[in-house]
Every structure is written in structure tokens, then in C-alpha cells.
Design a protein around this motif. Sequence first.
Motif, PDB file in Angstrom:
ATOM      1  N   LEU A  49      48.858   3.752 -23.917  1.00  0.00           N
ATOM      2  CA  LEU A  49      48.988   3.028 -22.634  1.00  0.00           C
ATOM      3  C   LEU A  49      47.996   3.475 -21.350  1.00  0.00           C
ATOM      4  O   LEU A  49      48.234   3.093 -20.403  1.00  0.00           O
ATOM      5  N   ASP A  50      47.484   4.708 -21.736  1.00  0.00           N
ATOM      6  CA  ASP A  50      46.530   5.077 -20.572  1.00  0.00           C
ATOM      7  C   ASP A  50      45.230   4.439 -20.624  1.00  0.00           C
ATOM      8  O   ASP A  50      44.267   4.454 -19.956  1.00  0.00           O
TER       9      ASP A  50
ATOM     10  N   ARG B 207      45.343  -6.715 -17.946  1.00  0.00           N
ATOM     11  CA  ARG B 207      46.441  -5.556 -18.421  1.00  0.00           C
ATOM     12  C   ARG B 207      45.886  -4.421 -19.188  1.00  0.00           C
ATOM     13  O   ARG B 207      46.340  -3.369 -19.439  1.00  0.00           O
TER      14      ARG B 207
ATOM     15  N   GLN C  87      56.973 -11.282 -16.091  1.00  0.00           N
ATOM     16  CA  GLN C  87      58.279 -10.796 -16.099  1.00  0.00           C
ATOM     17  C   GLN C  87      59.305 -12.245 -16.043  1.00  0.00           C
ATOM     18  O   GLN C  87      59.366 -12.815 -15.244  1.00  0.00           O
TER      19      GLN C  87
ATOM     20  N   THR D 216      62.410  -9.450 -24.530  1.00  0.00           N
ATOM     21  CA  THR D 216      61.838  -8.073 -24.381  1.00  0.00           C
ATOM     22  C   THR D 216      62.193  -7.629 -26.061  1.00  0.00           C
ATOM     23  O   THR D 216      61.318  -6.923 -26.698  1.00  0.00           O
TER      24      THR D 216
ATOM     25  N   TYR E 271      50.772  -2.148 -29.370  1.00  0.00           N
ATOM     26  CA  TYR E 271      50.341  -1.950 -28.108  1.00  0.00           C
ATOM     27  C   TYR E 271      50.352  -2.985 -27.154  1.00  0.00           C
ATOM     28  O   TYR E 271      50.560  -2.609 -26.203  1.00  0.00           O
TER      29      TYR E 271
ATOM     30  N   GLU F 113      53.734  -3.076 -25.836  1.00  0.00           N
ATOM     31  CA  GLU F 113      54.312  -2.140 -25.114  1.00  0.00           C
ATOM     32  C   GLU F 113      53.505  -2.272 -23.622  1.00  0.00           C
ATOM     33  O   GLU F 113      54.052  -1.984 -22.553  1.00  0.00           O
ATOM     34  N   SER F 114      52.208  -2.648 -23.520  1.00  0.00           N
ATOM     35  CA  SER F 114      51.548  -3.064 -22.162  1.00  0.00           C
ATOM     36  C   SER F 114      52.209  -4.072 -21.563  1.00  0.00           C
ATOM     37  O   SER F 114      52.135  -3.908 -20.313  1.00  0.00           O
TER      38      SER F 114
ATOM     39  N   ARG G  66      55.445  -4.703 -21.566  1.00  0.00           N
ATOM     40  CA  ARG G  66      56.668  -4.168 -20.630  1.00  0.00           C
ATOM     41  C   ARG G  66      56.318  -3.553 -19.689  1.00  0.00           C
ATOM     42  O   ARG G  66      57.048  -3.361 -18.887  1.00  0.00           O
ATOM     43  N   GLU G  67      55.131  -2.592 -19.635  1.00  0.00           N
ATOM     44  CA  GLU G  67      54.994  -1.942 -18.492  1.00  0.00           C
ATOM     45  C   GLU G  67      54.135  -2.427 -17.512  1.00  0.00           C
ATOM     46  O   GLU G  67      53.822  -1.802 -16.216  1.00  0.00           O
ATOM     47  N   TRP G  68      53.664  -3.705 -17.578  1.00  0.00           N
ATOM     48  CA  TRP G  68      52.905  -4.207 -16.545  1.00  0.00           C
ATOM     49  C   TRP G  68      53.745  -4.814 -15.331  1.00  0.00           C
ATOM     50  O   TRP G  68      55.060  -5.163 -15.488  1.00  0.00           O
TER      51      TRP G  68
END
Length: 233
Positions: free
Chosen positions: A6-7, A123, A152, A163, A186, A189-190, A192-194
Amino acid sequence: MTRASLDKQPHEVAAMFDDVAAKYDLTNDVISLGQARLWRKAVAQAVAARPGQKVLDLAAGTGTSSLPFVADGAYVVPCDFSLGMLREGKKRNPWLPLTAGDATKLPFADDVFDAVTISFGLRNVQETDTALRELLRVTKPGGRVVICEFSQPTWEPFRTVYTEYLMRALPPIARTVCSSPDAYVYLAESIREWPDQPALAARLQQAGWSKVAWRNLTGGVVALHRGTKPLNA
């Protein structure tokens, strides 16, 4: 590496998309339950390209997202940092001016495009704010940006179900149509983090865009953000 962390190291993300290029469009149609095509139509309507205008389609992948702008009579430049995606796009539509480029350092002069757009790619950029400023730089004063990105869901019960789908159902579904399901782990996961809709709108404003607004699609699973480059910018 088979997955990008995620970095979002650029070479890792590019390699990941190289691996899924051949079946990327098919996989998107399957895992979005057919919504991807409706989202592309919404983007085309928001961009509202006209004959003779120049449109930058960033993170264009194989160029599928660029075709509606061509149909509207615009000159479109599909740009992506995955050479695998661009090679696949060249096989399908060899006449498209597919261009390799990094969103944080675009290979275009200032004030070139009437409209710039990026769908499901912001993203994956390591430096989001730099990319938003670069898009502003290459847009003509008075020109517009349209960003289509996962967001979201606005209804909490649906957000919980969504989710769960992302993390549990998406990878197995991707495995049936794609040789690199880890790439879709990936992507889940990305997503969810956005940032949510208001947070991305704030970042657009901070980058210098004016008249920023957004519209939810599919209950907020996806959001269309729009902005205008100030005439004095």
C-alpha cells in the motif's frame, strides 16, 4: 513481487498491471457485476468532450476508457505508466496515440488540454497531490477535470456488505478470469484505504482546482469528482 504494497512503489504497481493487462477489461466487467460500463458512460457524460477538443485520459490502461471521447469527436491522448497495458491497447486499437507517462511528472506542456480525466487510477499513484497539481498544470485555464474513483458507500449497512465483498469475494472471483488474483487483493485493500468523497474534494481544492463537486454512482461505491481550472491560474 506479485503484489504491490500500500505504499505504492511505482515500479511494483506498474509490474502488477503489466501482469493483468490481457484480461484487465474482462475482469473489471466481471468483478464490478457489469457496473464498469455504466461508470464509463457516466465519465463520458461528465467530461462532455466536443469535436476539436483535446482530452487527456490518464491511467487509460488499454485505451478502452478513451473510446467514448473519440466517439464524441475529441482528440484524446490515452496515457498510462504500465507498458504492458499500452502494448495490449496497441494490439486492439493501433490508431490510438497511446503514451507512456507518470502521473506525477506528465510528459506534456502547460495548458494543453481542454479536459483531463482519470478513472480508477488516482488511487494507485504514489503522490496523489502531486498528480492533481500536474493535471492542473496541463489543463487550459477554464478547462475541467473529471476523476472517477472507488469511494465510500453512503448507506452504512450497504457499506458493510460492500467491504466484505471486497475482501472475501473479489479475489476468488478474480481468480476465475485473471492469472494474477493477488493484484485484485491489492486493489481491494487500496480501495479500503482511499479517502472518502469530501476528503478527495478537499485535496482537489488544495491542488488549485475550483468549482469542485462530486456525484455518487452505485450508492457511493464510485464517485465522480469534477473541478475547473481557474482562468487566472
